[in-house]
Scaffold this motif. Structure first.
Motif, PDB file in Angstrom:
ATOM      1  N   SER A 208      31.976  53.719  39.476  1.00 62.54           N
ATOM      2  CA  SER A 208      32.505  54.617  40.497  1.00 62.54           C
ATOM      3  C   SER A 208      33.639  55.478  39.952  1.00 62.54           C
ATOM      4  CB  SER A 208      32.989  53.813  41.695  1.00 62.54           C
ATOM      5  OG  SER A 208      33.577  54.642  42.668  1.00 62.54           O
ATOM      6  N   VAL A 209      34.612  54.841  39.308  1.00 61.88           N
ATOM      7  CA  VAL A 209      35.790  55.560  38.818  1.00 61.88           C
ATOM      8  C   VAL A 209      35.422  56.610  37.778  1.00 61.88           C
ATOM      9  CG1 VAL A 209      37.942  55.295  37.527  1.00 61.88           C
ATOM     10  CG2 VAL A 209      37.394  53.695  39.370  1.00 61.88           C
ATOM     11  N   ASN A 211      32.387  57.953  37.508  1.00 59.35           N
ATOM     12  CA  ASN A 211      31.284  58.772  38.013  1.00 59.35           C
ATOM     13  C   ASN A 211      30.050  58.661  37.104  1.00 59.35           C
ATOM     14  OD1 ASN A 211      30.627  60.536  40.236  1.00 59.35           O
ATOM     15  ND2 ASN A 211      30.409  62.192  38.754  1.00 59.35           N
ATOM     16  N   ALA A 242      29.941  51.357  49.800  1.00 58.55           N
ATOM     17  CA  ALA A 242      30.968  52.217  50.398  1.00 58.55           C
ATOM     18  C   ALA A 242      32.371  51.781  49.989  1.00 58.55           C
ATOM     19  CB  ALA A 242      30.837  52.211  51.914  1.00 58.55           C
ATOM     20  N   PHE A 244      33.283  50.704  47.227  1.00 58.29           N
ATOM     21  CA  PHE A 244      33.542  51.102  45.837  1.00 58.29           C
ATOM     22  C   PHE A 244      33.484  52.621  45.660  1.00 58.29           C
ATOM     23  CE2 PHE A 244      32.105  46.731  45.588  1.00 58.29           C
ATOM     24  CZ  PHE A 244      32.992  46.175  44.680  1.00 58.29           C
ATOM     25  N   GLY A 245      33.142  53.327  46.742  1.00 59.41           N
ATOM     26  CA  GLY A 245      33.207  54.786  46.694  1.00 59.41           C
ATOM     27  C   GLY A 245      31.925  55.493  46.314  1.00 59.41           C
ATOM     28  N   PHE A 246      30.782  54.844  46.496  1.00 61.85           N
ATOM     29  CA  PHE A 246      29.519  55.540  46.256  1.00 61.85           C
ATOM     30  C   PHE A 246      28.491  55.120  47.306  1.00 61.85           C
ATOM     31  CE2 PHE A 246      29.805  51.888  43.320  1.00 61.85           C
ATOM     32  CZ  PHE A 246      28.644  51.169  43.609  1.00 61.85           C
ATOM     33  N   SER A 277      24.949  55.013  42.588  1.00 62.19           N
ATOM     34  CA  SER A 277      24.513  54.632  43.929  1.00 62.19           C
ATOM     35  C   SER A 277      23.927  53.232  43.866  1.00 62.19           C
ATOM     36  CB  SER A 277      23.479  55.620  44.484  1.00 62.19           C
ATOM     37  OG  SER A 277      22.327  55.667  43.652  1.00 62.19           O
TER      38      SER A 277
END
Length: 391
Positions: A208-209, A211, A242, A244-246, A277
Motif C-alpha cells: 500500500s505505502v 503503491n 480498506a 490498509f488503504g487499497f 488490491s
C-alpha cells in the motif's frame, strides 16, 4: 484455453444484469455464472466497478476443459499419495474455478507467487504437471524456472510469498514497467488462514505505502486447516483491504467467469499504476487440507453437501448444455483426454528415481561449506551403520 478479454463480443445468450446481492443466507459477492448455470450479464463490485466477460464459444469450452483436466490430475496426485508414491499432497478439489479463472486472467509477462496448492494456476502458466509431484515425492525442489514461466516456486511457509510478491512488485515500479497497457503486475496467492499471519499484514502495509502493482488473491476455502473462518476474522476478509488503504472485492470463487473478470480488472488496474488490491475468492475446500488431514473431525457432511451443489465444473457444464455450446461428444472427449493425461502422469511419477538420501546435501550452497561437509560425513556414517543389518 480461454484467451478472451472482458468486453469482447459473442452471441447474446445471457440473463439480464443482476444485483450483486446474493440469495438469502449467502454472502454478497461478484457472480457471473450461477450454480444452476445461468449466465449473468454483469455484476457490480463494492466500489461500483462493473465486471463482465464475453468469450467465444471455443473459449468457454476451453475453460471447461481446463477445469476438468486440473481436477483429474489433482485427483490422480491424491491417489498416488494414498498409495505411498508421494510424501504429501495438498489438493485443490473445489477451488478449480478460482485458480483457472485467475490463472487465465494473467497476461504473459505478469508474475505469480503461489502457496503449495496452486496446481490450477501452475497448469494455466504452461508448466508440466509433473513438476510439483517431483517436489512432493522428494525427488527435487519443483524443477520449473520461475523466470521462464513467470510463476514462482511453491512456498510452504504460510504467507511468506506475499512478502516476496510485494518486493517483486516494488521492483516492477522501480524498473518503470507500470503506467501503460503493456505494464507488468504481480499476483500473490494465499488462503484465509494466512490472513492471520504477520507476513501477510506486513505485505499489505508495504504494498500500500509503495503503491506496488500487486493483486493479493485470497482463496477463502472456509478453513485454515481445521480452524473455521470465524476463528480468523469477524468481518469479511475483503473488507480488511480498506484498513490498509487499497480496494477489496469478494468474488464467487466457484464461478470461473467472475474469477477471471475480477482478476483481470485488478491486474490491469495494478499495471496502470493504481496500486494493490485484495480479491477474496469465496470458495470451499471439498477435500482435506492435505493428505495428512482428516476433515471429518471438524466439519459435518451436510456442510460439504451444500457446497457440492455449487460445484464449479457442474455449473459450467450446465451453462454449455443450456446454451448448446457443447454436446455429449465434447464432454466425452474431455473426459477421455483427462483420463489419458492422468494415466500418463501416474506412469511418469512411478518412473521417477528414488534419490539417495545423502543427495539432500548437494544443493544447499552453490560452493559448499565446511559445516555442510561435516554434516554430510556424519550422515554417511549413520547410513553405513545399517549396512548388513536386516531391514
Amino acid at each position: 484455453m480461454a484467451k478472451g478479454d472482458p468486453g469482447g463480443t459473442t452471441r447474446s445468450r445471457r440473463a439480464a444484469p443482476r444485483s450483486k446481492k446474493g440469495a438469502a443466507g449467502d454472502p454478497e459477492l461478484v457472480q457471473l455464472l450461477t450454480p444452476e448455470g445461468e449466465r449473468i450479464d454483469s455484476a457490480t463490485g463494492p466500489d461500483g466497478t462493473e465486471y463482465r466477460v464475453d468469450f467465444t464459444d471455443e473459449e468457454y469450452r476451453g475453460l471447461y476443459r481446463d477445469l476438468v483436466l486440473v481436477r483429474k490430475l489433482d485427483a490422480e496426485a491424491t491417489a498416488l499419495q494414498r498409495q505411498g508414491e508421494l510424501g504429501l499432497w495438498a489438493s485443490l478439489l473445489g477451488q478449480e474455478a478460482a485458480q483457472v479463472g485467475s490463472g487465465r486472467a494473467l497476461r504473459a509477462h505478469d508474475m505469480a507467487f503461489p502457496t503449495y496448492r496452486e496446481h490450477g494456476v501452475l497448469y494455466c502458466r504452461g508448466i508440466d504437471p509433473i513438476m510439483p509431484l517431483g517436489l512432493f515425492r522428494g525427488v527435487d525442489q519443483g524443477g520449473w524456472d520461475p523466470n521462464e514461466f513467470k510463476f514462482n516456486m511453491y512456498t510452504i511457509v504460510i504467507g511468506a510469498q506475499t512478502l516476496h510478491a510485494t518486493g517483486y512488485a516494488m521492483g516492477i515500479t522501480m524498473d518503470g514497467k507500470v503506467g501503460t497497457d503493456d505494464g507488468e503486475a504481480a499476483i500473490a496467492y494465499f488462503g484465509d488462514g494466512a490472513t492471520s499471519q504477520g507476513d501477510v499484514n506486513e505485505a499489505f502495509v508495504w504494498a500500500s505505502v509503495f503503491n506496488a502493482p500487486l493483486v493479493f488473491f485470497c482463496q477463502n476455502n472456509q478453513y485454515a486447516i481445521s480452524e473455521p473462518l470465524e476463528r480468523q476474522t469477524r468481518v469479511p476478509l475483503y473488507q480488511r483491504a480498506a484498513g490498509f488503504g487499497f480496494p477489496g472485492v469478494r468474488v464467487d470463487g466457484n464461478d470461473v467467469l467472475a474469477s477471471y473478470a475480477v482478476t483481470r480488472t485488478a491486474l490491469d488496474n495494478a499495471r496502470h499504476g493504481q496500486g494493490p488490491s485484495l480479491i477474496e475468492a469465496y470458495t470451499y475446500r471439498m477435500g482435506a487440507h492435505t493428505t495428512s488431514d482428516d476433515p471429518t473431525r471438524y466439519r459435518i457432511a451436510s456442510e460439504v453437501e451444500s457446497w457440492q451443489a455449487k460445484d464449479p465444473i457442474l455449473r459450467v457444464r450446465a451453462f454449455l448444455e443450456k446454451q448448446q455450446i457443447a454436446d455429449a461428444t465434447f464432454f466425452a472427449e474431455v473426459d477421455e483426454q483427462a483420463r489419458r493425461e492422468s494415466v500418463h502422469l501416474r506412469e511418469r511419477v512411478l518412473s521417477m528415481p528414488n534419490p539417495e538420501p545423502v543427495t539432500m546435501f548437494d544443493h544447499v550452497y552453490p560452493n559448499g561449506s565446511p559445516l555442510l561437509d561435516e554434516q554430510r560425513a556424519q550422515f554417511n556414517r549413520y547410513m553405513e551403520s545399517f549396512e548388513g543389518s536386516a531391514h
